[in-house]
Design an enzyme around this catalytic site. Structure first.
Site, PDB file in Angstrom:
ATOM      1  N   GLY A  17       0.829  -1.227   0.067  1.00 42.84           N
ATOM      2  CA  GLY A  17       0.150  -0.030  -0.051  1.00 42.84           C
ATOM      3  C   GLY A  17       1.090   1.145  -0.092  1.00 42.84           C
ATOM      4  O   GLY A  17       0.479   2.314   0.493  1.00 42.84           O
ATOM      5  N   SER A  23       0.834   5.789   3.741  1.00 41.27           N
ATOM      6  CA  SER A  23       2.468   5.725   3.370  1.00 41.27           C
ATOM      7  C   SER A  23       2.881   7.192   3.287  1.00 41.27           C
ATOM      8  O   SER A  23       4.077   7.694   3.462  1.00 41.27           O
ATOM      9  CB  SER A  23       2.594   4.799   2.418  1.00 41.27           C
ATOM     10  OG  SER A  23       3.654   5.042   1.619  1.00 41.27           O
ATOM     11  N   LYS A 149      -5.211  -1.056  12.657  1.00 41.55           N
ATOM     12  CA  LYS A 149      -6.759  -1.061  12.905  1.00 41.55           C
ATOM     13  C   LYS A 149      -7.425  -0.703  11.462  1.00 41.55           C
ATOM     14  O   LYS A 149      -6.657   0.172  10.833  1.00 41.55           O
ATOM     15  CB  LYS A 149      -7.404  -0.295  13.999  1.00 41.55           C
ATOM     16  CG  LYS A 149      -7.215   1.210  13.765  1.00 41.55           C
ATOM     17  CD  LYS A 149      -8.158   2.014  14.930  1.00 41.55           C
ATOM     18  CE  LYS A 149      -8.725   3.109  14.374  1.00 41.55           C
ATOM     19  NZ  LYS A 149      -8.106   4.029  13.415  1.00 41.55           N
ATOM     20  N   HIS A 241      -7.785   3.273  20.703  1.00 38.83           N
ATOM     21  CA  HIS A 241      -7.127   4.481  21.067  1.00 38.83           C
ATOM     22  C   HIS A 241      -7.493   4.866  22.706  1.00 38.83           C
ATOM     23  O   HIS A 241      -6.719   4.703  23.577  1.00 38.83           O
ATOM     24  CB  HIS A 241      -7.011   5.764  20.456  1.00 38.83           C
ATOM     25  CG  HIS A 241      -6.779   5.785  18.916  1.00 38.83           C
ATOM     26  ND1 HIS A 241      -5.876   4.674  18.464  1.00 38.83           N
ATOM     27  CD2 HIS A 241      -7.318   6.181  17.709  1.00 38.83           C
ATOM     28  CE1 HIS A 241      -5.618   4.876  17.284  1.00 38.83           C
ATOM     29  NE2 HIS A 241      -6.695   5.562  16.852  1.00 38.83           N
TER      30      HIS A 241
HETATM   31  C1  BG6 Z   1      -7.424   7.419  13.557  1.00 41.01           C
HETATM   32  C2  BG6 Z   1      -8.718   7.351  13.297  1.00 41.01           C
HETATM   33  O1  BG6 Z   1      -7.005   6.220  14.237  1.00 41.01           O
HETATM   34  O2  BG6 Z   1      -7.097   8.333  14.640  1.00 41.01           O
HETATM   35  C3  BG6 Z   1      -9.334   8.750  12.820  1.00 41.01           C
HETATM   36  O3  BG6 Z   1      -9.140   6.527  12.333  1.00 41.01           O
HETATM   37  C4  BG6 Z   1      -8.899   9.965  13.761  1.00 41.01           C
HETATM   38  O4  BG6 Z   1     -10.521   8.805  12.631  1.00 41.01           O
HETATM   39  C5  BG6 Z   1      -7.163   9.583  14.183  1.00 41.01           C
HETATM   40  O5  BG6 Z   1      -8.925  11.087  13.032  1.00 41.01           O
HETATM   41  C6  BG6 Z   1      -6.865  10.787  15.186  1.00 41.01           C
HETATM   42  O6  BG6 Z   1      -5.443  10.678  15.393  1.00 41.01           O
HETATM   43  P1  BG6 Z   1      -4.644  11.702  15.877  1.00 41.01           P
HETATM   44  O7  BG6 Z   1      -3.145  11.414  16.025  1.00 41.01           O
HETATM   45  O8  BG6 Z   1      -4.676  12.910  14.721  1.00 41.01           O
HETATM   46  O9  BG6 Z   1      -5.133  12.367  17.263  1.00 41.01           O
END
Ligand code: BG6
Length: 491
Positions: A17, A23, A149, A241
């Site tokens: 990918g 990437s 994920k 998360h």
């Molecule tokens: C990703 C989600 O895992 O994390 C997104 O799929 C989200 O929807 C993103 O915007 C947020 O990551 P960060 O590092 O910008 O807080």
């Protein structure tokens, strides 16, 4: 102040990918930054793979563009850019067909003694087929595989995917990325808890009143609406998360930072989460979906307009009251909140301590607020400890609530590395501490599945909220019913 940089062992990283968004936005810039800091050995190689027919040179042009789109121009002026691009080569191969795979095997085989790493930056339905072909072409032996994920959309599909990968790669060579674990402040949470004697004695239900975890985004789903509509905030943010953050706050001190020591403790937290199902769902969860509103001073469309459909019941916001049922945490609510198109972009953990048991002060000194420890993930990474002090001045005691404020940007004059910089090189180092183990992912789904099930069976759709606000009013009611309030910036 410069950070200490230790080069890693020679590796050959194959990115499937390679011409995709992850990437371009994250992996190529992260690798370049590590190279710039001298952490990537001279003979390390990076092979891009995707279905597009590209020459090595065309892939380098793509990568050069990715760098100029995501890295400040000042960092791209030296000879390091060409040195980095010279590491790159490209093979066109299809996960579902044989073409290109022998050539890939030849390229990887050209670097004997290197650690082979396979990063699957592809759609998840390709994880299985790619692993199978890696096995078939003799590439899996000694290789490490990195996936991200969504790892399934429920427990059943996650188990099936883990099985499929596990047939080719043993668990100690599977790296499941949750990029939140690579964020500086998230790792700092471990430093705060386990490198200071101050907090751990207070880290329990005798002293902590509640915990809040907020991951708020100001952006909407925009061009990702297609994917997002199949996921929603629960699968996109909470299952991974937010639960990982909760685990790091709630876990027992591991014996060491060894990968399994840490992951064993996180797993215990996930297994101790109080189940949520159709009986208590309405009392402890709120889901919402944004309508048109305003963000950054401009009008923005609602979720359904972005999606181009009026039928979706996908949640773009979740607020929850979670509980960890063990001796340390019994009775301490963990309020979780995440959403798109909220009032601002802020991710933080607030640990709210209990009030003082008795006030020795006259009532006219002002209220005595409880202490709070605020761990700010983004923006403005840092830690604040809110304390009561005497308001300065000669006129007798008046109390005021102020933060001991430690902003990392102000304290350390170093660039805050992207999470992928840390995580990519941890794969090469063979360090799985910041990666999710199979049983963690499955335990998280086991908790999430009944919530999704209860929502599906509910008569009420997600509650609407106006873009640019803090979500539906029911989310405010959720915490205020308990006599508490959401804290933005811990204040
Ligand atoms: C990703 C989600 O895992 O994390 C997104 O799929 C989200 O929807 C993103 O915007 C947020 O990551 P960060 O590092 O910008 O807080």
């Amino acid at each position: 102040m410069t950070s200490r940089v230790i080069p890693v062992a020679p590796f050959t990283l194959t990115v499937f990918g390679a011409t995709g968004d992850l990437s371009r936005r994250k992996l190529i810039p992260a690798l370049f930054h590590r190279d710039l800091d001298g952490q990537i050995p001279d003979d390390a190689a990076i092979i891009g793979v995707s279905r597009r027919e590209l020459s090595d040179e065309q892939f380098r042009i793509f990568a050069r563009q990715a760098l100029s789109d995501h890295i400040p121009a000042g960092e791209l002026e030296g000879p390091e850019v060409d040195r980095f691009l010279a590491r790159l080569s490209y093979v066109a191969a299809d996960a579902d067909a044989e073409g290109g795979w022998s050539e890939l095997a030849r390229r990887v085989g050209a670097f004997p003694g290197h650690i082979p790493v396979y990063y699957l930056a592809t759609a998840p339905h390709l994880f299985g087929p790619i692993c199978e072909r890696l096995g078939k072409y003799g590439l899996a032996a000694e290789g490490r595989v990195v996936i991200e994920k969504p790892i399934g959309k429920d427990l059943k599909s996650a188990v099936a995917l883990n099985e499929q990968i596990g047939r080719i790669f043993p668990e100690d060579r599977v790296y499941r990325i949750d990029h939140y674990l690579g964020k500086e402040t998230v790792q700092n949470l471990m430093a705060l808890r386990f490198a200071n004697a101050l907090f751990e004695p207070l880290w329990n239900n005798a002293h902590i009143d509640h915990v809040q975890i907020t991951v708020a985004e100001a952006l909407g789903v925009e061009e990702r609406a297609g994917y997002y509509d199949t996921a929603g905030a629960m699968r996109d943010m909470v299952q991974n998360h937010i639960l990982q953050l909760l685990c790091l706050v709630a876990m027992e001190p591991p014996a060491s930072l060894d990968a399994d020591a840490v992951r064993d403790e996180k797993l215990k937290v996930l297994r101790a989460l109080k189940p949520v199902d159709d009986l208590n769902m309405a009392a402890v969860t709120v889901r919402g979906q944004y309508r048109a509103g305003a963000s950054a001073g401009g009008a923005v469309p609602g979720y359904l307009d972005e999606l181009g459909s009026s039928a979706s019941q996908t949640e773009t916001f979740v607020a929850m009251k979670a509980e960890v049922e063990n001796w340390r945490w019994a009775g301490v609510p963990f309020y979780l909140r995440t959403g798109k198109r909220l009032a601002s972009r802020v991710s933080e953990i607030v640990v709210g301590f209990k009030p003082v048991p008795h006030s020795v002060f006259d009532t006219n000194v002002g209220p005595i607020e409880s202490n709070r420890l605020v761990i700010r993930l983004q923006p403005d990474e840092g830690v604040k400890l809110w304390l009561m002090i005497k308001d300065p001045g000669p006129g007798g005691i008046r109390l005021t609530h102020v933060p001991l404020d430690m902003s990392f940007a102000k304290a350390f004059k170093v660039r805050n590395p992207d999470a992928y910089e840390r995580l990519l090189l941890d794969v090469v180092r063979g360090n799985q501490t910041l990666f999710m183990r199979r049983d963690e992912v499955e335990a998280a789904w086991k908790w999430v599945d009944p919530i999704l099930e209860a929502w599906r069976g509910a008569k009420e759709p997600p509650r609407p909220y106006t873009a640019g606000t803090w979500g539906p009013s029911a989310a405010i009611a959720l915490i205020e019913r308990d006599g508490r309030t959401w804290l933005e910036d811990g204040a």
